[in-house]
Design a protein around this motif. Structure first.
Motif, PDB file in Angstrom:
ATOM      1  N   PHE A   1      27.969  38.048  37.944  1.00  0.00           N
ATOM      2  CA  PHE A   1      29.375  38.258  38.103  1.00  0.00           C
ATOM      3  C   PHE A   1      30.045  36.328  38.816  1.00  0.00           C
ATOM      4  O   PHE A   1      29.496  37.428  40.128  1.00  0.00           O
ATOM      5  CB  PHE A   1      29.591  39.535  38.308  1.00  0.00           C
ATOM      6  N   PHE A   2      30.706  36.399  38.648  1.00  0.00           N
ATOM      7  CA  PHE A   2      31.306  35.038  39.188  1.00  0.00           C
ATOM      8  C   PHE A   2      33.080  35.121  39.551  1.00  0.00           C
ATOM      9  O   PHE A   2      33.707  35.406  37.811  1.00  0.00           O
ATOM     10  CB  PHE A   2      31.305  33.746  38.719  1.00  0.00           C
ATOM     11  N   VAL A   3      33.526  35.839  40.384  1.00  0.00           N
ATOM     12  CA  VAL A   3      34.812  36.108  40.540  1.00  0.00           C
ATOM     13  C   VAL A   3      36.092  35.362  40.817  1.00  0.00           C
ATOM     14  O   VAL A   3      35.439  34.390  42.001  1.00  0.00           O
ATOM     15  CB  VAL A   3      35.126  37.647  41.538  1.00  0.00           C
ATOM     16  N   TYR A   4      36.852  34.840  40.670  1.00  0.00           N
ATOM     17  CA  TYR A   4      37.918  33.752  41.193  1.00  0.00           C
ATOM     18  C   TYR A   4      39.326  34.825  41.020  1.00  0.00           C
ATOM     19  O   TYR A   4      40.046  35.259  40.267  1.00  0.00           O
ATOM     20  CB  TYR A   4      38.465  32.886  40.085  1.00  0.00           C
TER      21      TYR A   4
ATOM     22  N   GLY B   1      42.172  31.385  46.314  1.00  0.00           N
ATOM     23  CA  GLY B   1      42.364  30.940  46.265  1.00  0.00           C
ATOM     24  C   GLY B   1      42.286  29.388  45.084  1.00  0.00           C
ATOM     25  O   GLY B   1      41.288  29.407  44.937  1.00  0.00           O
ATOM     26  N   GLU B   2      43.594  28.568  45.268  1.00  0.00           N
ATOM     27  CA  GLU B   2      43.399  27.822  44.270  1.00  0.00           C
ATOM     28  C   GLU B   2      42.520  25.998  44.807  1.00  0.00           C
ATOM     29  O   GLU B   2      41.384  25.729  43.727  1.00  0.00           O
ATOM     30  CB  GLU B   2      45.000  26.483  43.934  1.00  0.00           C
ATOM     31  N   LYS B   3      42.333  26.398  45.767  1.00  0.00           N
ATOM     32  CA  LYS B   3      41.829  25.564  46.967  1.00  0.00           C
ATOM     33  C   LYS B   3      39.900  25.799  46.430  1.00  0.00           C
ATOM     34  O   LYS B   3      39.252  24.519  46.535  1.00  0.00           O
ATOM     35  CB  LYS B   3      42.339  25.836  47.996  1.00  0.00           C
ATOM     36  N   GLN B   4      39.251  27.186  45.832  1.00  0.00           N
ATOM     37  CA  GLN B   4      38.022  27.042  46.249  1.00  0.00           C
ATOM     38  C   GLN B   4      37.438  27.111  44.655  1.00  0.00           C
ATOM     39  O   GLN B   4      37.071  27.452  44.634  1.00  0.00           O
ATOM     40  CB  GLN B   4      37.921  28.657  46.836  1.00  0.00           C
ATOM     41  N   LEU B   5      38.458  26.914  43.927  1.00  0.00           N
ATOM     42  CA  LEU B   5      38.200  27.222  41.486  1.00  0.00           C
ATOM     43  C   LEU B   5      37.759  25.889  41.823  1.00  0.00           C
ATOM     44  O   LEU B   5      36.003  26.292  40.578  1.00  0.00           O
ATOM     45  CB  LEU B   5      39.915  27.020  41.290  1.00  0.00           C
ATOM     46  N   ASN B   6      37.149  25.452  41.687  1.00  0.00           N
ATOM     47  CA  ASN B   6      36.743  24.163  41.112  1.00  0.00           C
ATOM     48  C   ASN B   6      34.784  24.185  42.128  1.00  0.00           C
ATOM     49  O   ASN B   6      33.656  24.398  41.956  1.00  0.00           O
ATOM     50  CB  ASN B   6      36.587  22.358  42.102  1.00  0.00           C
ATOM     51  N   MET B   7      34.936  24.897  43.372  1.00  0.00           N
ATOM     52  CA  MET B   7      33.557  25.489  44.084  1.00  0.00           C
ATOM     53  C   MET B   7      32.707  26.521  43.242  1.00  0.00           C
ATOM     54  O   MET B   7      31.563  26.850  42.814  1.00  0.00           O
ATOM     55  CB  MET B   7      34.080  25.925  45.445  1.00  0.00           C
ATOM     56  N   LEU B   8      34.076  27.557  42.796  1.00  0.00           N
ATOM     57  CA  LEU B   8      34.102  28.213  41.614  1.00  0.00           C
ATOM     58  C   LEU B   8      33.000  28.010  39.785  1.00  0.00           C
ATOM     59  O   LEU B   8      32.151  28.030  38.938  1.00  0.00           O
ATOM     60  CB  LEU B   8      34.763  29.482  41.482  1.00  0.00           C
TER      61      LEU B   8
ATOM     62  N   SER C   1      33.348  46.966  51.004  1.00  0.00           N
ATOM     63  CA  SER C   1      32.099  46.473  51.286  1.00  0.00           C
ATOM     64  C   SER C   1      30.535  45.926  50.407  1.00  0.00           C
ATOM     65  O   SER C   1      30.580  45.205  50.438  1.00  0.00           O
ATOM     66  CB  SER C   1      31.429  46.416  52.761  1.00  0.00           C
ATOM     67  N   LEU C   2      30.991  47.419  50.121  1.00  0.00           N
ATOM     68  CA  LEU C   2      29.660  47.263  48.684  1.00  0.00           C
ATOM     69  C   LEU C   2      29.737  46.781  47.658  1.00  0.00           C
ATOM     70  O   LEU C   2      28.515  46.081  46.973  1.00  0.00           O
ATOM     71  CB  LEU C   2      29.242  48.922  48.561  1.00  0.00           C
ATOM     72  N   LEU C   3      30.668  47.010  47.147  1.00  0.00           N
ATOM     73  CA  LEU C   3      30.918  45.912  45.905  1.00  0.00           C
ATOM     74  C   LEU C   3      30.670  43.929  46.163  1.00  0.00           C
ATOM     75  O   LEU C   3      30.114  43.216  45.423  1.00  0.00           O
ATOM     76  CB  LEU C   3      32.522  45.332  45.511  1.00  0.00           C
ATOM     77  N   LEU C   4      31.086  43.716  47.631  1.00  0.00           N
ATOM     78  CA  LEU C   4      31.000  42.027  48.215  1.00  0.00           C
ATOM     79  C   LEU C   4      29.380  41.901  48.525  1.00  0.00           C
ATOM     80  O   LEU C   4      29.258  40.824  48.066  1.00  0.00           O
ATOM     81  CB  LEU C   4      31.512  41.505  49.134  1.00  0.00           C
ATOM     82  N   SER C   5      28.720  42.729  48.951  1.00  0.00           N
ATOM     83  CA  SER C   5      27.509  43.252  49.011  1.00  0.00           C
ATOM     84  C   SER C   5      26.167  43.490  47.677  1.00  0.00           C
ATOM     85  O   SER C   5      24.955  42.719  47.594  1.00  0.00           O
ATOM     86  CB  SER C   5      26.802  44.477  49.599  1.00  0.00           C
ATOM     87  N   HIS C   6      27.588  43.843  46.803  1.00  0.00           N
ATOM     88  CA  HIS C   6      25.997  43.852  45.925  1.00  0.00           C
ATOM     89  C   HIS C   6      25.700  42.790  44.925  1.00  0.00           C
ATOM     90  O   HIS C   6      26.388  41.405  44.576  1.00  0.00           O
ATOM     91  CB  HIS C   6      26.794  44.361  43.672  1.00  0.00           C
ATOM     92  N   PRO C   7      23.987  42.286  44.633  1.00  0.00           N
ATOM     93  CA  PRO C   7      23.163  41.321  44.114  1.00  0.00           C
ATOM     94  C   PRO C   7      23.894  41.058  43.212  1.00  0.00           C
ATOM     95  O   PRO C   7      24.092  39.207  42.783  1.00  0.00           O
ATOM     96  CB  PRO C   7      22.005  42.462  44.370  1.00  0.00           C
ATOM     97  N   ASN C   8      24.266  41.722  42.363  1.00  0.00           N
ATOM     98  CA  ASN C   8      25.027  41.167  40.532  1.00  0.00           C
ATOM     99  C   ASN C   8      26.549  40.213  40.957  1.00  0.00           C
ATOM    100  O   ASN C   8      27.240  39.411  39.685  1.00  0.00           O
ATOM    101  CB  ASN C   8      24.736  41.935  39.983  1.00  0.00           C
ATOM    102  N   PHE C   9      26.856  40.541  41.993  1.00  0.00           N
ATOM    103  CA  PHE C   9      28.801  40.172  42.186  1.00  0.00           C
ATOM    104  C   PHE C   9      27.553  38.819  43.217  1.00  0.00           C
ATOM    105  O   PHE C   9      27.700  38.232  43.912  1.00  0.00           O
ATOM    106  CB  PHE C   9      29.130  41.008  43.249  1.00  0.00           C
ATOM    107  N   TYR C  10      28.242  37.851  42.016  1.00  0.00           N
ATOM    108  CA  TYR C  10      27.092  36.221  42.996  1.00  0.00           C
ATOM    109  C   TYR C  10      28.064  35.450  43.594  1.00  0.00           C
ATOM    110  O   TYR C  10      27.347  34.823  44.363  1.00  0.00           O
ATOM    111  CB  TYR C  10      26.450  36.138  41.473  1.00  0.00           C
ATOM    112  N   TRP C  11      29.695  35.137  42.602  1.00  0.00           N
ATOM    113  CA  TRP C  11      30.013  34.583  43.345  1.00  0.00           C
ATOM    114  C   TRP C  11      31.609  34.568  43.852  1.00  0.00           C
ATOM    115  O   TRP C  11      31.867  35.156  42.749  1.00  0.00           O
ATOM    116  CB  TRP C  11      29.743  33.066  43.435  1.00  0.00           C
ATOM    117  N   LEU C  12      31.997  34.665  44.483  1.00  0.00           N
ATOM    118  CA  LEU C  12      34.104  34.762  44.603  1.00  0.00           C
ATOM    119  C   LEU C  12      34.292  33.092  45.664  1.00  0.00           C
ATOM    120  O   LEU C  12      33.898  32.743  46.291  1.00  0.00           O
ATOM    121  CB  LEU C  12      33.727  36.034  45.877  1.00  0.00           C
ATOM    122  N   SER C  13      35.520  33.090  44.802  1.00  0.00           N
ATOM    123  CA  SER C  13      36.357  32.030  45.124  1.00  0.00           C
ATOM    124  C   SER C  13      37.988  33.046  45.036  1.00  0.00           C
ATOM    125  O   SER C  13      38.423  33.551  44.577  1.00  0.00           O
ATOM    126  CB  SER C  13      36.724  30.700  44.224  1.00  0.00           C
TER     127      SER C  13
END
Length: 601
Positions: A81-84, A115-122, A101-113
């Motif tokens: 999962f790639f979450v924006y 705000g708009e400035k981080q959208l291209n990063m995602l 914290s457990l959610l953010l540590s989950h191995p399948n929670f693969y990316w988080l961006s």
């Protein structure tokens, strides 16, 4: 420990860019109207199931309070999962009030961006891992409140994806040239000023960026008259036309990494002007230019960034599809208040590609390009010109730059060329009196004089640090070859074990994962390998979600054996070539220090 501190621990480990974005944001006190049901939202999950189907990569619009994300992770243990989350304030409040914290540590929670400035990063991360299809889902709140914006985000992603893939194929096409240029340019980069050092050195000037299109012929005489009053910047091959007409520009810019540039600069007069070279440009051109040089490490050059320990955010220049884009950025960063585009036709007006004097391609090659034109673009006279995909992409790049450089006025004097949004057409003769009346006086060698006055001696500590990093990488490359042999030996019986001794196969898989990790986690691995074998690395990255989440041991071992096995072969085959490049880069740094020492003597 507060809830916020609990949440910051996994963010610091896995998504430090999010913390930086939160710290940099000035919107944390915006009013927040957000509701998310505590109970499992079965109707929403059923709708999501229709979108996800067999897709391994899932783009999720919205993080909210994390409750729906937790349900997705629980229901789909074999997806990434790639979450924006678009709302920085909402995410900041969630971190303060909910333990995720457990959610953010989950191995399948693969990316988080966030705000708009981080959208291209995602977008970049998603494109790096998706193979064919992508599931695009949104939290219920955004489905109900922001549907138009969701469609816009999806459209932005599709545009980014097309550009990403085009860039990957371009990288693969020029992979050897670019890698060689990056490494061979290290010595030259060590003893020349960077474009960052010239930032706003010529504030308030008017600059003319000269390209090679047929329209340039109509502007040549005016450029001769205007040279004392404007900065003339030659973009790549246009230097041939300027030299033929007796014009020495204030700066010549090169970006192209192909040896065809030897023909472009075969006339000794073509290198009399100061030179801005990017580290991707063909190294023999900057070799031939002994003095008055400026370099640019571009944001896309991860190899130079690694060896010079430069953060991408420290660099000014973005890679573009055309050297005109590099020249436009150079003009803006030198401080130009106005940029005039001359010879920027971006099409084939009257079935022509170049102005008089451009001769690095044969007539046959040029005619083939014109005959293959498959697009039409509106021209500045109200009609249309034949064009092609390459010019279309260049046009988009230039227009995107113009949108970004809001402090600069743009004018297009290319009287037969395509319309350029943001750069209204104006014949150069109508600008002539205005530019003379402004009474700007620019010396014939203004940029060369600046370079000569501001260039210091060689920083030997810096040279030593960079050279040690290059030498250490060369040594480590050879160590990696031996590690690949060990890894391949462990993989040879993997398939058989998975079918006969599953416990041993599982342990062997864990060993292989550790051995591969010790190779792939080296600091130099990504910049060097993604430069020399970009498609192979990209292909393996796309398969990682499938390999990691595969539950069936036999299928998993088959995937590892086939795909990691092939990647190891690809890496091993390239190491001797890299070894030669590194040795030449070191020889060049040695020679640089010898020359500096002899000059001091």
């Amino acid at each position: 420990m507060s809830i916020l501190q609990y949440n910051y621990n996994p963010l610091s480990d896995r998504f430090p860019h999010v913390i930086k974005g939160l710290n940099d944001s000035n919107s944390l006190n915006n009013p927040i109207d957000y509701k998310e049901a505590i109970d499992r939202d079965d109707l929403w999950l059923q709708a999501v199931e229709n979108s996800i189907k067999d897709c391994k990569i899932v783009f999720v619009y919205g993080f909210g309070r994390g409750l729906s994300i937790a349900d997705l992770l629980d229901q789909y243990p074999d997806r990434w999962f790639f979450v924006y989350e678009p709302d920085v304030s909402l995410f900041n409040q969630t971190l303060s009030q909910y333990d995720v914290s457990l959610l953010l540590s989950h191995p399948n929670f693969y990316w988080l961006s966030v705000g708009e400035k981080q959208l291209n990063m995602l977008f970049h991360m998603v494109c790096s891992y998706m193979i064919k299809d992508l599931a695009f889902v949104a939290l219920r709140h955004y489905l109900e409140m922001d549907m138009d914006h969701l469609r816009d985000i999806k459209s932005q992603f599709l545009e980014y994806r097309d550009t990403f893939y085009a860039n990957k194929f371009t990288e693969n096409r020029f992979r050897e040239d670019w890698t060689q240029n990056y490494l061979y340019h290290i010595a030259d980069t060590l003893h020349t000023p960077s474009i960052e050092q010239l930032f706003y050195a010529f504030e308030g000037v008017t600059a003319v960026v000269v390209s090679s299109g047929p329209s340039l012929q109509e502007d040549i005489d005016y450029l001769k008259k205007l040279k004392p009053h404007v900065l003339i910047i030659a973009a790549g091959s246009s230097i041939q036309a300027l030299i033929k007409n007796g014009i020495q520009p204030h700066l010549t810019v090169i970006m192209d990494g192909h040896p065809i540039n030897k023909k472009v600069f075969s006339n000794p007069n073509a290198l009399k002007s100061p030179l801005l070279f990017t580290t991707s440009s063909y190294y023999e051109i900057s070799d031939a230019k002994k003095h008055e040089k400026v370099h640019s490490i571009m944001k896309g050059d991860a190899v130079s960034q690694y060896f010079f320990q430069k953060d991408r955010d420290e660099l000014l220049m973005y890679p573009t599809a055309t050297v005109a884009g590099t020249s436009i950025q150079a003009a803006a960063y030198l401080g130009a208040k106005r940029i005039i585009l001359a010879g920027q036709d971006l099409s084939f007006p009257n079935h022509q590609l170049y102005t008089d004097g451009i001769n690095h391609f044969t007539n046959e090659t040029v005619n083939t390009m014109i005959k293959s034109a498959n697009k039409e673009l509106p021209n500045v006279k109200g009609g249309t010109n034949l064009s092609n995909d390459t010019f279309f992409h260049m046009k988009e790049n230039i227009e995107r730059l113009i949108e970004t450089l809001t402090q600069v006025e743009f004018i297009n004097t290319s009287r037969y060329g395509a319309v350029i949004e943001g750069a209204p057409f104006q014949p150069i003769e109508t600008l002539y009196d205005q530019l003379l009346a402004e009474k700007d006086n620019i010396s014939p060698n203004a940029i060369g004089d600046w370079i000569n006055e501001n260039t210091n001696g060689l920083d030997r500590n810096r040279v030593l640090n960079v050279q040690q990093r290059v030498e250490a990488t060369l040594t480590d490359l050879l160590i990696v070859r031996s590690e690949i042999v060990v890894l391949q030996k462990n993989m040879n019986k993997l398939r058989e074990l998975s079918r006969t001794k599953p416990l041993k196969a599982q342990k062997k898989l864990e060993l292989i994962e550790n051995l591969w990790g010790s190779i792939a986690n080296r600091d130099w691995f990504s910049p060097i390998m993604e430069s020399i074998i970009p498609l192979q690395i990209a292909k393996f990255d796309k398969l990682l979600p499938i390999i990691i989440t595969e539950q069936d041991l036999i299928r998993k071992t088959d995937l590892v054996y086939d795909h990691l096995g092939q990647l190891l072969v690809d890496i091993d085959e390239r190491i001797p070539q890299l070894q030669d490049m590194f040795m030449e880069a070191i020889r060049r740094m040695d020679k640089l220090q010898e020359v500096e020492s002899s000059d001091l003597d």
